[in-house]
Scaffold this active site. Structure first.
Site, PDB file in Angstrom:
ATOM      1  N   GLU A 164       5.329   9.971   3.772  1.00 47.95           N
ATOM      2  CA  GLU A 164       4.981   8.629   3.290  1.00 47.95           C
ATOM      3  C   GLU A 164       4.253   8.691   1.953  1.00 47.95           C
ATOM      4  OE1 GLU A 164       3.194   4.419   4.926  1.00 47.95           O
ATOM      5  OE2 GLU A 164       2.439   6.277   5.814  1.00 47.95           O
ATOM      6  N   TYR A 191      -7.770   2.325   6.756  1.00 47.73           N
ATOM      7  CA  TYR A 191      -8.607   2.759   5.636  1.00 47.73           C
ATOM      8  C   TYR A 191     -10.079   2.569   5.990  1.00 47.73           C
ATOM      9  CZ  TYR A 191      -4.513   3.422   2.713  1.00 47.73           C
ATOM     10  OH  TYR A 191      -3.316   3.893   2.202  1.00 47.73           O
ATOM     11  N   ASP A 230       0.787  -1.228   0.000  1.00 46.36           N
ATOM     12  CA  ASP A 230       0.000   0.000   0.000  1.00 46.36           C
ATOM     13  C   ASP A 230       0.821   1.281   0.000  1.00 46.36           C
ATOM     14  OD1 ASP A 230      -2.396   1.680   0.472  1.00 46.36           O
ATOM     15  OD2 ASP A 230      -1.468   1.956   2.434  1.00 46.36           O
ATOM     16  N   ASP A 258       4.518   0.580   3.990  1.00 47.85           N
ATOM     17  CA  ASP A 258       4.348  -0.654   4.757  1.00 47.85           C
ATOM     18  C   ASP A 258       4.244  -1.847   3.815  1.00 47.85           C
ATOM     19  OD1 ASP A 258       1.925  -0.210   3.599  1.00 47.85           O
ATOM     20  OD2 ASP A 258       0.839   0.189   5.448  1.00 47.85           O
TER      21      ASP A 258
END
Length: 627
Positions: A477, A232, A80, A83
């Site tokens: 990120e 999410y 994703d 990670d």
């Protein structure tokens, strides 16, 4: 002689201006080079057995046994973000965005010789989704445990965390995830249709089955896969059902799907919600633009009245972005960046920019204008806004920084990404353990040993400030869903304005030598507050798990400024700490930590959180000094 001298001066000045303009164009408008780099990010995010054509050479095979313990092969797909979890909802949205680019920007992508790369990026996702959809009413929606994964900082090739897979079925529905995956299949079927009709037909079959599953067995996927809630969380599934129906109508021409979107327009919010956001969670603006295309092409028929209501909401989104919406507009930073949320804001800017570029094309093809409360505007204005967001991303901002890693002379070099921040397995062959990764690589101030080309980081705050800090996961990120819309955006702009500047160079690996983003679970235990102190600590244990014979605990500590004044240069002493910590930076002195660079001060009443993981009792936290 004087006239001649001034003439030379004038020529010199003109050349300087022209060179400056060329430099600006090269720096901000090399969309073809930027496009090429986005595909490299998708290669860097690949899970599974990598092909011989893999261009990102610092990556190796990983996740080869995903799903096998549960009787299904779930090898492949994409990790994703920074990670190693394969979250179905943002991955499916990303594949839908890539497919939309392949459909609407086919001419530009073919002209740039990038159509094959686009289709490969799509197929890496759809091949995985086919495996994840083994039966009509079964969809494997996630691989990896978000909690344990985020407690480790290790390369995907070294993964020791849980690879549990989570599925949806008729007893555990997820209309949002199944609907988005149906949309991805339908859009991908259109993308592949001119090049591989048999594969396109397979994708379309999966799309139809998943739409029926999503519609018949309704529910939020995060209720069936609670592990995804902290990462999410879905706000609803009505938009995904409409989104899937709109894409299936476009892929098949079947009026059944258009009628579905019409019949449910009010009930599901398609003609009711006016949006100022388009994202992995909120598809309404995308639905409204897609269905406006049907109307603009004169194919509304008996549904024209309702389709006009859809277009009114598409116009609401577009006018809000142009700040011509009667005061109901988007927010922008002082530098002109669309600003939606503090966490990973650039994903909203990239998605909106792509959607507006698409809508601009639909309006232009119909010789139509955009009708806003503050006046009518030409479709070009939408493309101009989209270009402004692309240029901001590529370096036309107050920091002078490209937020697309690897593009331009200045870009983030401490990206919150496990694989990028640890030397390649081909360079350092010994494994990097969960805790070792935090100790040796996560907190290093040096640049990442691997450049993750094409990654769109989270980006700057509402004042255009950016901290190039690996621990600052909100800004540093990258994500699939943030980068995917850039493919269509860069392709469109490259075809419109041309591509200037230097050519693409091969990925390189430097010889120099947050856990990813997390959201805290509901605390289970607390220690007493230190009442009356200027600085107060609230300590909680938010998760625990077994690894071998050891039980590990995730400790969250909230630091609160109880004084009436701003506090700066806060230094903490943390004793009995045996595991990784994030949210604080070590000072270089034993057991001494300070706030990260992006949080240098605490205003009166303000809080700051940090987290650490270890077995055994909690660490002892105390104040050493502050001003």
């Amino acid at each position: 002689m004087s006239k001649f001298g001034w003439s030379l001066f004038g020529v010199s000045l003109l050349l300087t201006v022209l060179l400056a303009a060329a430099t600006t164009a090269a720096e901000y408008y090399n969309y073809g080079s930027a496009l090429d780099k986005t595909f490299l990010f998708f290669e860097a995010q690949r899970s599974g057995k990598l092909p011989a054509t893999q261009r990102v050479k610092w990556r190796g095979h990983s996740g080869l046994k995903d799903g096998l313990s549960q009787g299904v092969s779930l090898e492949g797909g994409y990790y994703d973000a920074g990670d190693h979890v394969k979250f179905g909802l943002p991955m499916a949205f990303s594949v839908t965005m890539l497919s939309w680019a392949a459909i609407d920007n086919r001419k530009e992508l073919s002209g740039l010789n990038q159509m094959q790369q686009t289709l490969w990026s799509i197929r890496w996702g759809t091949d995985y989704f086919i495996k994840a959809h083994p039966q009509p009413n079964v969809l494997w929606g996630q691989v990896g445990d978000g909690q344990s994964d985020h407690y480790c900082w290790e390369r995907p090739e070294d993964m020791t965390t849980s690879r549990t897979a989570y599925k949806l079925d008729q007893y555990h529905p997820g209309s949002d995830l199944a609907g988005e995956t149906a949309a991805a299949f339908a859009a991908a079927s259109l993308a592949f249709k001119p090049y591989n009709s048999s594969y396109s037909a397979i994708l379309l079959t999966h799309a139809k089955e998943l739409f029926s599953f999503a519609d018949k067995y309704r529910g939020l996927y995060t209720d069936s896969i609670p592990n995804a809630k902290a990462f999410y969380m879905s706000s609803g599934y009505s938009d995904e059902l409409l989104w899937a129906a709109a894409w299936l109508h476009r892929a098949t021409g079947d009026q059944y799907y258009l009628k579905y979107a019409i019949d449910n327009a009010g009930y599901m919010g398609g003609t009711g919600w006016g949006m100022k956001e388009f994202s992995w969670d909120n598809k309404y603006a995308g639905v409204q633009v897609l269905l406006s295309k049907v109307l603009l092409e004169g194919k509304g028929g008996a549904y024209t009245s309702t389709l006009k209501q859809y277009q009114m909401k598409a116009d609401y989104f577009a006018c809000a972005c142009l700040k011509k919406n009667g005061g109901y507009n988007i927010q922008t930073t002082p530098g002109g960046l669309m600003y939606v949320r503090e966490w990973n804001n650039l994903q909203y800017a990239s998605a909106a920019a792509f959607l507006l570029a698409v809508y601009s094309d639909y309006l232009s093809a119909a010789n139509a204008k955009l009708n806003c409360p503050d006046g009518s505007v030409q479709p070009q204005a939408l493309l101009d806004f989209a270009r402004s967001q692309a240029d901001y991303i590529l370096g036309k901002n107050r920091q002078g920084m490209s937020y697309l890693v690897g593009y331009g002379p200045k870009y983030p070099i401490r990206v919150h990404h496990r694989g990028a921040s640890i030397p390649s397995i081909f360079v350092q062959r010994s494994s990097v353990s969960c805790v070792q990764g935090f100790a040796s690589w996560y907190r290093r101030s040096q640049a990442d040993p691997n450049v993750i080309h094409g990654a769109l980081v989270g980006g700057p705050d509402h004042n255009d400030n950016y901290s190039d800090d690996r621990t600052n996961y909100e800004q540093s990120e990258p994500t699939l869903s943030g980068t995917a819309p850039l493919v269509g955006l860069f392709a469109k702009l490259s075809g419109k304005l041309g591509s200037y500047g230097g050519e693409y160079s091969k990925p390189y690996q430097t010889t120099k030598p947050p856990a990813s983003s997390y959201k805290a679970a509901t605390p289970t235990t607390y220690t007493p507050k230190q009442s009356g102190a200027p600085i107060e600590f609230l300590h909680s244990i938010t998760a625990n798990w077994m690894a071998g014979n050891t039980r590990y605990y995730r400790h969250k500590v909230i630091i609160k400024n109880n004084s009436q004044k701003q506090i700066s240069e806060l230094k903490l002493k943390i004793e009995d700490l045996s595991g990784p910590i994030w949210g604080l930076n070590p000072t270089g002195q034993k057991n001494t930590y300070q706030l990260p660079q992006w949080q240098k001060t605490l205003r009166a009443g303000q809080t700051h959180d940090f987290v650490y993981v270890q077995g055994g009792p909690q660490a002892k936290v105390s104040v050493l000094s502050y001003y």
